[in-house]
Design a protein around this motif. Structure first.
Motif, PDB file in Angstrom:
ATOM      1  N   GLY A  30       0.802  -1.213   0.000  1.00 21.69           N
ATOM      2  CA  GLY A  30       0.000   0.000   0.000  1.00 21.69           C
ATOM      3  C   GLY A  30       0.838   1.267   0.000  1.00 21.69           C
ATOM      4  O   GLY A  30       1.963   1.296   0.505  1.00 21.69           O
ATOM      5  N   VAL A  31       0.254   2.307  -0.559  1.00 17.07           N
ATOM      6  CA  VAL A  31       0.900   3.620  -0.597  1.00 17.07           C
ATOM      7  C   VAL A  31       1.225   4.093   0.826  1.00 17.07           C
ATOM      8  O   VAL A  31       2.327   4.583   1.084  1.00 17.07           O
ATOM      9  CB  VAL A  31       0.008   4.643  -1.343  1.00 17.07           C
ATOM     10  CG1 VAL A  31       0.501   6.064  -1.139  1.00 17.07           C
ATOM     11  CG2 VAL A  31      -0.056   4.296  -2.820  1.00 17.07           C
ATOM     12  N   LEU A  32       0.281   3.933   1.756  1.00 14.40           N
ATOM     13  CA  LEU A  32       0.529   4.355   3.140  1.00 14.40           C
ATOM     14  C   LEU A  32       1.682   3.577   3.765  1.00 14.40           C
ATOM     15  O   LEU A  32       2.464   4.140   4.533  1.00 14.40           O
ATOM     16  CB  LEU A  32      -0.719   4.183   3.996  1.00 14.40           C
ATOM     17  CG  LEU A  32      -1.793   5.259   3.875  1.00 14.40           C
ATOM     18  CD1 LEU A  32      -2.994   4.909   4.750  1.00 14.40           C
ATOM     19  CD2 LEU A  32      -1.269   6.622   4.235  1.00 14.40           C
ATOM     20  N   ASP A  33       1.808   2.318   3.445  1.00 16.73           N
ATOM     21  CA  ASP A  33       2.899   1.512   3.989  1.00 16.73           C
ATOM     22  C   ASP A  33       4.249   2.010   3.485  1.00 16.73           C
ATOM     23  O   ASP A  33       5.217   2.100   4.251  1.00 16.73           O
ATOM     24  CB  ASP A  33       2.710   0.038   3.629  1.00 16.73           C
ATOM     25  CG  ASP A  33       1.396  -0.504   4.167  1.00 16.73           C
ATOM     26  OD1 ASP A  33       1.062  -0.199   5.327  1.00 16.73           O
ATOM     27  OD2 ASP A  33       0.704  -1.211   3.420  1.00 16.73           O
ATOM     28  N   VAL A  34       4.312   2.344   2.204  1.00 18.44           N
ATOM     29  CA  VAL A  34       5.545   2.881   1.627  1.00 18.44           C
ATOM     30  C   VAL A  34       5.881   4.209   2.293  1.00 18.44           C
ATOM     31  O   VAL A  34       7.017   4.437   2.728  1.00 18.44           O
ATOM     32  CB  VAL A  34       5.418   3.053   0.093  1.00 18.44           C
ATOM     33  CG1 VAL A  34       6.612   3.811  -0.479  1.00 18.44           C
ATOM     34  CG2 VAL A  34       5.258   1.697  -0.580  1.00 18.44           C
ATOM     35  N   TYR A  35       4.883   5.073   2.404  1.00 22.50           N
ATOM     36  CA  TYR A  35       5.113   6.377   3.024  1.00 22.50           C
ATOM     37  C   TYR A  35       5.583   6.222   4.474  1.00 22.50           C
ATOM     38  O   TYR A  35       6.523   6.897   4.903  1.00 22.50           O
ATOM     39  CB  TYR A  35       3.858   7.241   2.980  1.00 22.50           C
ATOM     40  CG  TYR A  35       4.045   8.503   3.783  1.00 22.50           C
ATOM     41  CD1 TYR A  35       4.745   9.577   3.250  1.00 22.50           C
ATOM     42  CD2 TYR A  35       3.586   8.589   5.086  1.00 22.50           C
ATOM     43  CE1 TYR A  35       4.975  10.722   4.000  1.00 22.50           C
ATOM     44  CE2 TYR A  35       3.806   9.722   5.843  1.00 22.50           C
ATOM     45  CZ  TYR A  35       4.498  10.779   5.301  1.00 22.50           C
ATOM     46  OH  TYR A  35       4.738  11.902   6.056  1.00 22.50           O
TER      47      TYR A  35
END
Length: 90
Positions: free
Chosen positions: A23-28
């Motif tokens: 997920g994008v949030l996980d990467v961020y």
């Protein structure tokens, strides 16, 4: 080229790197936690381009990211309450 997608049947519809469950949030969260994008890519077995695409998506969609973060936090609170509550008997 790296692509960010959202499908209801994967990660509950949260934006993610295409072809993965990252997920994008996980990467961020990893990057914001002090990890360099190259290290994030290595940890998640993704390309550096995919990591940069996820970070770009995060910054280009601030309202959506705030809403997703609120949803995640609410889910965590709900699960914490349930795990600390005794089961209801009938």
């Amino acid at each position: 080229m790296a692509e960010i997608v959202s499908t209801e049947d994967v990660l509950g519809g949260e934006p993610r790197i295409a072809g993965s469950r990252v997920g994008v949030l996980d990467v961020y969260d990893l990057a914001a936690g002090g990890h360099a994008p190259a290290d994030v890519a290595d940890q998640l077995d993704r390309t550096l381009a995919e990591v940069h695409a996820a970070l770009a998506y995060y910054y280009e969609h601030p309202d959506e990211m705030r809403a997703l973060r609120r949803d995640r936090e609410e889910t965590i609170r709900t699960l914490a309450k349930r795990s600390l509550s005794p089961p209801h008997t009938v």
